[in-house]
Scaffold this motif. Structure first.
Motif, PDB file in Angstrom:
ATOM      1  N   GLY A  89       0.810  -1.225   0.000  1.00  7.74           N
ATOM      2  CA  GLY A  89       0.000   0.000   0.000  1.00  7.74           C
ATOM      3  C   GLY A  89       0.837   1.265   0.000  1.00  7.74           C
ATOM      4  N   GLY A  90       0.489   2.220  -0.898  1.00  9.08           N
ATOM      5  CA  GLY A  90       1.190   3.504  -0.904  1.00  9.08           C
ATOM      6  C   GLY A  90       1.937   3.716  -2.203  1.00  9.08           C
ATOM      7  N   ASP A  91       2.225   4.980  -2.478  1.00 10.37           N
ATOM      8  CA  ASP A  91       2.859   5.344  -3.749  1.00 10.37           C
ATOM      9  C   ASP A  91       4.263   4.745  -3.905  1.00 10.37           C
ATOM     10  N   PHE A  92       4.947   4.518  -2.789  1.00 13.81           N
ATOM     11  CA  PHE A  92       6.336   4.060  -2.886  1.00 13.81           C
ATOM     12  C   PHE A  92       6.526   2.649  -2.316  1.00 13.81           C
ATOM     13  N   ALA A  93       5.417   1.889  -2.287  1.00 11.61           N
ATOM     14  CA  ALA A  93       5.487   0.510  -1.785  1.00 11.61           C
ATOM     15  C   ALA A  93       5.981  -0.409  -2.908  1.00 11.61           C
ATOM     16  N   PRO A  94       6.609  -1.542  -2.581  1.00  9.53           N
ATOM     17  CA  PRO A  94       6.913  -2.009  -1.228  1.00  9.53           C
ATOM     18  C   PRO A  94       8.245  -1.498  -0.664  1.00  9.53           C
ATOM     19  N   ALA A  95       8.965  -0.644  -1.421  1.00  9.76           N
ATOM     20  CA  ALA A  95      10.294  -0.224  -0.929  1.00  9.76           C
ATOM     21  C   ALA A  95      10.204   0.445   0.449  1.00  9.76           C
ATOM     22  N   VAL A  96       9.351   1.500   0.560  1.00 12.13           N
ATOM     23  CA  VAL A  96       9.324   2.241   1.838  1.00 12.13           C
ATOM     24  C   VAL A  96       8.624   1.477   2.951  1.00 12.13           C
ATOM     25  N   LYS A 141       8.036  19.784  12.535  1.00 13.80           N
ATOM     26  CA  LYS A 141       6.863  19.998  13.386  1.00 13.80           C
ATOM     27  C   LYS A 141       5.549  19.938  12.617  1.00 13.80           C
ATOM     28  N   THR A 142       5.611  20.184  11.317  1.00 15.57           N
ATOM     29  CA  THR A 142       4.354  20.233  10.563  1.00 15.57           C
ATOM     30  C   THR A 142       4.207  19.061   9.600  1.00 15.57           C
ATOM     31  N   ASP A 143       5.240  18.228   9.497  1.00 17.80           N
ATOM     32  CA  ASP A 143       5.216  17.145   8.523  1.00 17.80           C
ATOM     33  C   ASP A 143       4.232  16.052   8.954  1.00 17.80           C
ATOM     34  N   TYR A 144       3.361  15.663   8.033  1.00 12.65           N
ATOM     35  CA  TYR A 144       2.407  14.597   8.367  1.00 12.65           C
ATOM     36  C   TYR A 144       3.150  13.310   8.725  1.00 12.65           C
ATOM     37  N   ALA A 145       4.356  13.141   8.171  1.00  9.25           N
ATOM     38  CA  ALA A 145       5.103  11.906   8.422  1.00  9.25           C
ATOM     39  C   ALA A 145       5.395  11.724   9.909  1.00  9.25           C
ATOM     40  N   ARG A 205       1.487   9.077   0.162  1.00  4.56           N
ATOM     41  CA  ARG A 205       2.866   9.432  -0.158  1.00  4.56           C
ATOM     42  C   ARG A 205       3.840   9.115   0.981  1.00  4.56           C
ATOM     43  N   SER A 206       3.407   8.244   1.891  1.00  2.26           N
ATOM     44  CA  SER A 206       4.223   7.932   3.069  1.00  2.26           C
ATOM     45  C   SER A 206       5.671   7.574   2.734  1.00  2.26           C
ATOM     46  N   SER A 207       6.577   8.159   3.509  1.00  2.56           N
ATOM     47  CA  SER A 207       7.996   7.795   3.470  1.00  2.56           C
ATOM     48  C   SER A 207       8.202   6.660   4.468  1.00  2.56           C
ATOM     49  N   SER A 208       9.422   6.141   4.530  1.00  3.90           N
ATOM     50  CA  SER A 208       9.667   5.067   5.497  1.00  3.90           C
ATOM     51  C   SER A 208       9.500   5.603   6.920  1.00  3.90           C
ATOM     52  N   LYS A 209       9.819   6.891   7.100  1.00  2.00           N
ATOM     53  CA  LYS A 209       9.623   7.486   8.428  1.00  2.00           C
ATOM     54  C   LYS A 209       8.143   7.508   8.795  1.00  2.00           C
ATOM     55  N   ALA A 210       7.299   7.862   7.815  1.00  2.00           N
ATOM     56  CA  ALA A 210       5.862   7.902   8.064  1.00  2.00           C
ATOM     57  C   ALA A 210       5.353   6.502   8.419  1.00  2.00           C
ATOM     58  N   ILE A 211       5.861   5.502   7.715  1.00  3.55           N
ATOM     59  CA  ILE A 211       5.463   4.114   7.999  1.00  3.55           C
ATOM     60  C   ILE A 211       5.897   3.727   9.415  1.00  3.55           C
ATOM     61  N   ARG A 212       7.117   4.103   9.752  1.00  5.96           N
ATOM     62  CA  ARG A 212       7.660   3.818  11.093  1.00  5.96           C
ATOM     63  C   ARG A 212       6.761   4.424  12.170  1.00  5.96           C
ATOM     64  N   ASN A 213       6.405   5.685  11.971  1.00  7.89           N
ATOM     65  CA  ASN A 213       5.551   6.336  12.962  1.00  7.89           C
ATOM     66  C   ASN A 213       4.142   5.741  12.982  1.00  7.89           C
ATOM     67  N   ALA A 214       3.639   5.330  11.827  1.00  3.87           N
ATOM     68  CA  ALA A 214       2.316   4.710  11.776  1.00  3.87           C
ATOM     69  C   ALA A 214       2.320   3.395  12.552  1.00  3.87           C
ATOM     70  N   LEU A 215       3.403   2.641  12.414  1.00  6.93           N
ATOM     71  CA  LEU A 215       3.513   1.371  13.141  1.00  6.93           C
ATOM     72  C   LEU A 215       3.526   1.623  14.647  1.00  6.93           C
ATOM     73  N   LYS A 216       4.191   2.707  15.050  1.00  8.55           N
ATOM     74  CA  LYS A 216       4.221   3.045  16.482  1.00  8.55           C
ATOM     75  C   LYS A 216       2.841   3.476  16.974  1.00  8.55           C
TER      76      LYS A 216
END
Lengths: 337, 337
Positions: free
Chosen positions: A9-16, A274-278, A298-309
């Motif tokens: 899922g996501g624009d940059f999957a499965p890499a990110v 402070k304002t980044d959705y990621a 458009r989640s980056s790997s950081k966004a995925i990391r934070n979503a998992l948390k």
């Protein structure tokens, strides 16, 4: 704690997604992850990466839902999609939560279909965090429900309230109704009726809030229908981007602009952080029997990391249980709708 | 060209209204102004100022409508208010246009009451200019009508289209419908029905536009109901302010931040100029028989000056005539609603 991640899922999957999962496993000892999706692709992304093998699992799914597919068809026909398989793991209790940065409409529909709405909840809603001058506020509904009745908005408020208490340890969140004037007589038919319900509830309702005041940070939960919520969210995203572009253009045009830009670069970086959705990592779906976190396409790997948390915390703090209790407590009140 | 200015309207009236009027008279040779309001107060503000006496007139009004007064009561009871007297001058053809930075609801109601809606127009609407990466776009309705039918939104589009053509010499404006997805199947009940009407019209309808894309500058006219329009307008205003505050805070906290700030100050000034509502001067009320410009309550003298210019141009270019023609042309089309 085990989280099922829609690896496709996501624009940059499965890499990110794979990268975010590996980083999470290496950072946090208490999260195990199941990567759900095309096994060969996932294995390719994993090759060469180091991580504790016993905490990262793969569940093969032969289909992927594209970002622009018609939602209904994808839900009905793709029985072996990565998002569906991921939600199935939650249903069978093989995972505690699910995260997807894919097609949000499909993720919502499948979560609702397989996990069901919480008792008493008519319509689950999306809760998004938005940055302000103080702490972020919760916008609910951020896009799940377009045409709503006052009772739906009341439930969005109750769910946002319970979410804010359970997730952010805010004992008495300030709940506001998004409208076009502070007085209770201002608004449209929907908000005027909703105002009465909120006023009669036991929540700490601070009244209507105008668009210009939501970013001041005075409200913890801002309630609106999903059509407006989505427009507010997207408009803010678009405007913030455009303001930064315009500012950079103006800075480039003045004398010493380049030096100024270099000097202020760390400040821009802090601002972006402070304002980044990621940084917020994803928006939970409130009002279903389980933990489902929707991430930005458009989640980056950081966004995925934070979503998992976020998923792990949402599940650990039993937020969906708190929501069910809040809805049930309201139901039994005398005179409730 | 003679413009009636509600001298008592706005947070900083009559100081900034009188100042804006005097500056305008001194700058533009083709605008005469009638200051409408409490004569002694106006004279006090005028004392010591230099301007051609024969082009600045005073019309006394004994009452003033406060910014927070209930609109209905103010319209009904204050028969000698400055805003009412100013609109009366347009009705009696003693002025070509009216400008007010006072209570916008009252200004709209009185304009509609005294001047009437244009033939065929069910609901007049407010059109606001919003800055983008390219040229500004017209947001209509920006707050006059909260609960709308598809036909109302169609008329907002027709009026915005005519306004864009007549006022900005744009031969074929790109008209878009504010919604939550680009496909015609996305949106709420109101926008889905409106989509069909716009698609069947002869306007250059470019489809739905999402919140994140309005500031890209690809649409010239963005259509929505007044509840959403007001929220988009106010949210953008609030967010832009907060972003600048947050940025300044971040800049102040990094090393060399102060120097960077000083170096980029001209850039910030240019940015502010391009995004400042004061530059746009006010929002016309579309669909009434006459020229009525609503200005921001916090208008500075510069905002008043620009509003007076907008009023003069709107009247000179016969925009309200163009709007009536557009509405009438649609009415006679076969199969029109």
């Amino acid at each position: 704690m085990k989280v099922a991640l829609d690896a496709m899922g996501g624009d940059f999957a499965p890499a990110v997604t794979v990268e975010g999962a590996v980083e999470t496993i290496n950072e946090s000892e208490d999260i195990d992850i199941v990567l759900v999706g095309d096994e060969p692709s996932i294995k390719r992304e994993l090759s060469g990466k180091r991580f504790p093998l016993n905490r990262l699992h793969i569940k093969h799914a032969s289909q992927t839902v594209g970002m622009d597919e018609p939602a209904l068809a994808a839900v009905r026909k793709k029985k072996d999609s990565s998002i569906r398989k991921a939600v199935e793991l939650v249903r069978s209790q093989d995972a505690d939560a699910v995260v997807s940065a894919g097609h949000s409409g499909v993720a919502m529909a499948i979560s609702l279909l397989l996990l069901g709405a919480s008792k008493g909840v008519e319509r689950p809603a999306i809760a998004t965090l938005m940055p302000t001058l103080k702490r972020p506020f919760i916008l609910v509904d951020a896009g799940a429900n377009v045409d709503c009745a006052p009772k739906n908005l009341l439930q969005f408020a109750l769910m946002g309230n319970a979410y804010c208490r359970a997730m952010f340890s805010n004992p008495e969140p300030k709940v506001a109704l998004l409208s076009i004037g502070e007085e209770d007589t201002k608004g449209n038919l929907l908000t005027k009726e909703t105002f009465k319900l909120l006023k009669d509830s036991e929540m700490r309702f601070i009244g209507n809030i105008e668009g210009k005041d939501i970013f001041s940070g005075d409200a913890d939960v801002v309630v609106c229908d999903g059509f407006i919520g989505n427009i507010v969210l997207k408009t803010s995203e678009g405007l913030a981007e455009v303001i930064m572009k315009m500012l950079k253009r103006e800075i480039a045009e003045v004398a010493a602009g380049r030096i100024a830009y270099l000097l202020m670069k760390p400040a821009l970086k802090n601002f972006k952080k402070k304002t980044d959705y990621a940084e917020y990592g994803g928006a939970p779906l409130l009002g279903i029997n389980g933990t489902c976190i929707i991430s930005h396409g458009r989640s980056s790997s950081k966004a995925i990391r934070n979503a998992l948390k976020v998923a792990s915390e949402f599940s650990r703090k039993k937020v969906y249980g708190a929501i069910t209790e809040e809805i049930e407590a309201y139901q039994v009140r005398p005179g409730s709708v």
